[in-house]
Design an enzyme around this catalytic site. Structure first.
Site, PDB file in Angstrom:
ATOM      1  N   LYS A 175     -48.790 -21.723  37.324  1.00 43.28           N
ATOM      2  CA  LYS A 175     -48.288 -20.447  36.847  1.00 43.28           C
ATOM      3  C   LYS A 175     -47.879 -19.562  38.020  1.00 43.28           C
ATOM      4  CE  LYS A 175     -49.989 -16.386  34.509  1.00 43.28           C
ATOM      5  NZ  LYS A 175     -51.151 -15.721  34.039  1.00 43.28           N
ATOM      6  N   LYS A 203     -54.307  -8.868  43.839  1.00 38.37           N
ATOM      7  CA  LYS A 203     -55.114 -10.025  43.429  1.00 38.37           C
ATOM      8  C   LYS A 203     -55.061 -11.157  44.459  1.00 38.37           C
ATOM      9  CE  LYS A 203     -54.943  -8.945  38.463  1.00 38.37           C
ATOM     10  NZ  LYS A 203     -54.897  -9.509  37.095  1.00 38.37           N
ATOM     11  N   LYS A 246     -52.684 -20.808  40.118  1.00 35.94           N
ATOM     12  CA  LYS A 246     -52.147 -19.539  39.646  1.00 35.94           C
ATOM     13  C   LYS A 246     -51.869 -18.677  40.876  1.00 35.94           C
ATOM     14  CE  LYS A 246     -53.084 -15.476  36.882  1.00 35.94           C
ATOM     15  NZ  LYS A 246     -53.951 -14.845  35.881  1.00 35.94           N
ATOM     16  N   TYR A 300     -43.093 -17.192  25.892  1.00 33.95           N
ATOM     17  CA  TYR A 300     -42.869 -16.136  24.902  1.00 33.95           C
ATOM     18  C   TYR A 300     -41.662 -16.462  24.030  1.00 33.95           C
ATOM     19  CZ  TYR A 300     -46.185 -13.873  27.944  1.00 33.95           C
ATOM     20  OH  TYR A 300     -47.307 -13.604  28.671  1.00 33.95           O
TER      21      TYR A 300
END
Ligand code: PBG
Length: 329
Positions: A252, A221, A199, A317
């Protein structure tokens, strides 16, 4: 051109729809999809500005959306909670509250549709007043091992409420093994772990953080999510997550990381998942709304490319929408 060079004419295998269909190397459809859905504590559904077509759902709206998606063959769902600020604290304590939004939502879905596969995100950001995936120490650093203890409680709480798959998205070291041990010790040997293995610290998560109001309050992050410049490092993460007992490995974002998907595919025998994230969705939507791209074509193309790169499962989505498109023909 010599005659010889024309003895092989690849166009012969493209000459009709039937031949093209027969020779197609990659397919994509509802069986591959996990449909991520946002839920909040209110009763109404609120549209997410930067993700047209997506909502923060209330209870009824969420169930209706799941029903619609199931009707076109979507069977796996990932549930993301949007909490109000009063429910957030520095340690993300609501992340393991058995009466919390996620556990309540899981049991409600399971009681209606027991065959639905429910995936839950394991990370503190929706619950943290700092907006980080882990606990922030006094010096501003993210505390790895203290965070892993809370993540284990969160995963157990989700398993007890009916999660079929827990998906640690926090990128703390050692969390997959710790969660596996915690689940097994509590009688949840059958609950799977979908590890967010590679990720990246990506700008493509922007709309998601708006949807959940979960942007970091300070800092970024980068001390836990991967550097977008790295791919060899993804192989190290694969090795660790596999050894720690992950059942599926995720890359991801997806679209800008197809090479990473291919590398992870080659490095493991486990199923590979890829997350077409909120920013990818937002780009496809925005250009389509302006009439600059043909939405259906580019969405199908983006998804088949993710499958071609090596992903078995795609979190998108667009899941329900694609299911509806495919059901039309
Ligand atoms: C957080 C989490 C994020 C996403 C899924 N889980 C955001 C982040 O790491 O900041 C992003 C999904 C998306 O952008 O669609 N644990």
């Amino acid at each position: 051109m010599t005659r010889l060079s024309l003895r092989r004419r690849p166009r012969r295998n493209r000459k009709s729809a039937a031949i093209r269909d027969a020779c197609r190397e990659t397919t994509v459809g509802p069986a591959n999809f996990v449909y991520p859905l946002f839920v909040h504590e209110r009763d109404d559904d609120i549209p997410i500005g930067s993700m047209p077509g997506c909502m923060r759902f209330g209870r009824r709206g969420l169930l209706a959306e799941i029903e619609r998606a199931r009707a076109v063959g979507i069977r796996m769902f990932a549930i993301f909670p949007a909490l109000t600020d009063e429910l957030k604290d520095p340690r993300g304590s609501k992340s393991f509250d058995p009466a919390g939004l996620v556990p309540r939502t899981l049991s409600e879905i399971k009681s209606r549709w027991s065959d639905t596969v429910l995936v839950t995100d394991v990370a503190l950001d929706p619950y943290s007043s700092d907006g980080h995936d882990g606990i922030v120490g006094p010096d501003g650093r993210i505390l790895n091992d203290e965070t892993v203890e809370v993540l284990c409680k969160q995963a157990l709480c989700q398993a007890r409420a009916g999660a079929d798959v827990v998906a640690p998205s926090d990128m703390m070291d050692g969390r997959v093994g710790a969660i596996r041990d915690a689940l097994d010790a509590d009688g949840f040997a059958e609950v799977s772990i979908l590890a967010y293995t590679a990720k990246y610290a990506s700008g493509f998560y922007g709309p998601f953080r708006e949807a959940l109001d979960s942007a970091p309050r300070h800092g970024d992050k980068k001390t836990y999510q991967m550097d977008p410049a790295n791919v060899r490092e993804a192989e190290l993460e694969v090795e660790l997550d596999e050894a720690e007992g992950a059942d599926m490995l995720m890359v991801k974002p997806a679209g800008a990381y197809l090479d990473v998907i291919a590398r992870v595919r080659a490095a493991t025998a486990l199923p590979v998942a890829a997350y077409q994230v909120s920013g990818e969705y937002a780009m496809l939507k925005a250009a389509s709304e302006r009439g600059w791209l043909d939405e259906r074509r580019v969405v199908m193309e983006s998804l088949v490319a993710i499958r071609r790169a090596g992903a078995d499962v795609i979190l998108t989505y667009y899941a329900r929408q694609v299911g509806e498109w495919l059901a039309e023909v």
